[in-house]
Design an enzyme around this catalytic site. Structure first.
Site, PDB file in Angstrom:
ATOM      1  CD  GLU A 117      -2.808  -0.797  -0.067  1.00 36.99           C
ATOM      2  OE1 GLU A 117      -2.589  -0.340  -0.649  1.00 36.99           O
ATOM      3  OE2 GLU A 117      -4.182  -1.788  -0.012  1.00 36.99           O
ATOM      4  CG  HIS A 141      -4.752  -0.085   5.178  1.00 37.64           C
ATOM      5  ND1 HIS A 141      -6.130   0.474   5.843  1.00 37.64           N
ATOM      6  CD2 HIS A 141      -4.522  -1.037   5.409  1.00 37.64           C
ATOM      7  CE1 HIS A 141      -6.728  -0.875   5.189  1.00 37.64           C
ATOM      8  NE2 HIS A 141      -5.828  -1.644   5.059  1.00 37.64           N
ATOM      9  CG  HIS A 143      -7.836  -5.255   8.627  1.00 33.50           C
ATOM     10  ND1 HIS A 143      -7.045  -6.042   7.565  1.00 33.50           N
ATOM     11  CD2 HIS A 143      -7.259  -4.363   6.930  1.00 33.50           C
ATOM     12  CE1 HIS A 143      -6.513  -5.779   6.779  1.00 33.50           C
ATOM     13  NE2 HIS A 143      -6.080  -4.890   6.363  1.00 33.50           N
ATOM     14  CG  HIS A 212      -9.696  -3.331   3.324  1.00 35.93           C
ATOM     15  ND1 HIS A 212      -8.990  -3.426   1.755  1.00 35.93           N
ATOM     16  CD2 HIS A 212      -8.624  -3.391   3.726  1.00 35.93           C
ATOM     17  CE1 HIS A 212      -7.286  -3.255   1.820  1.00 35.93           C
ATOM     18  NE2 HIS A 212      -7.810  -3.759   3.170  1.00 35.93           N
TER      19      HIS A 212
END
Length: 274
Positions: A117, A141, A143, A212
């Site tokens: 990413e 980032h 989850h 996501h």
């Protein structure tokens, strides 16, 4: 010789990745984290650098990040293992003078590479540098479980999602008055999702990827982590509330306005108008 693993930025990455793992936000190799550094941060650690740093071209040039060092998590690496072997799971990279690629100065041993990413991170860094006049340095980032759950049951609209999170916990409007940006579902690890995320990062420090995870930005590792943690706590409350039959009372628009005035923040107008 100064040991880079004892530096504030490696230790900070160890703490953030370990805390995220313990929260349950980063199963297996899920999640990624990047921290923008200055040359002064890495100046003491040149003796730790690889003798012949590997060069990796970027899929698109990032001239705004030219000559900028970062510490990043690795592709396919587990957050739970960062504390056990920082050099295998983290890397210090430096973008070259024209922003066309970067060298891996330290870490990412055994031919490892930065997170898949990285395009989304670098594009988001560019937008947050402009949006905050260079203040924001972290893109995270993960989850976050309850935020993901809400993307299945709430309308995936910035105003709607933001308003629900503000109502889920009083502190949310104060912590993210700019609201939560939301993308359509997109394939991860592509320039396309990176560009879409960066576009939302022009306006929001939090961006949801439905089904996501979430992207968060902040000036420090603690601030970026705390931003996501605050939104996730509200999402956890909302999941419980919805499972108990929904809201019978909540924070009103007038109360949200009063909250913004008390703490000197300007709430996202579209969310406040609902």
């Amino acid at each position: 010789m100064q040991n880079i693993t004892q530096s504030w930025f490696v230790q900070g990455m160890i703490k953030a990745t370990t805390d995220a793992w313990l929260k349950g936000w980063d199963e297996r190799n899920g999640g990624n984290l990047t921290l923008r550094l200055d040359d002064a941060d890495i100046a003491l650690y040149h003796d730790n650098f690889h003798p012949q740093p590997r060069y990796i071209p970027l899929s698109q040039p990032m001239p705004l990040l030219a000559n900028t060092p970062f510490i990043v998590t690795g592709s396919g690496k587990f957050f739970r293992n960062v504390q056990l072997d920082p050099a295998a799971n983290l890397g210090v990279v430096k973008v070259d003078s024209d922003g066309a690629g970067y060298h891996i100065l330290w870490g990412l041993t055994n031919e490892a590479v930065p997170t898949s990413e990285l395009p989304a991170h670098f594009l988001s860094h560019c937008e947050r540098i402009k949006a905050t006049n260079g203040k924001d340095r972290v893109i995270m980032h993960c989850h976050a479980t309850n935020l993901i759950a809400l993307t299945y049951v709430l309308e995936n609209d910035t105003a709607v999602f933001t308003r629900q999170l503000w109502e889920g916990s009083t502190e949310c409007l104060v912590v993210f008055p700019d609201g939560v940006g939301i993308l359509p579902w997109m394939v991860p690890g592509t320039d396309e999702i990176g560009q879409a995320t960066a576009q939302e990062m022009q306006k929001h420090s939090l961006v949801l990827w439905p089904f996501h995870g979430v992207f968060g930005s902040g000036p420090t590792l603690d601030e970026a982590f705390g931003l996501i943690d605050t939104a996730e706590k509200s999402a956890q409350v909302l999941v419980k509330v919805y499972s108990m039959g929904g809201m019978k009372q909540t924070i009103s628009r007038e109360e949200l306005i009063a909250l913004g005035k008390r703490f000197g923040v300007t709430p996202l107008a579209s969310a406040l108008a609902l």
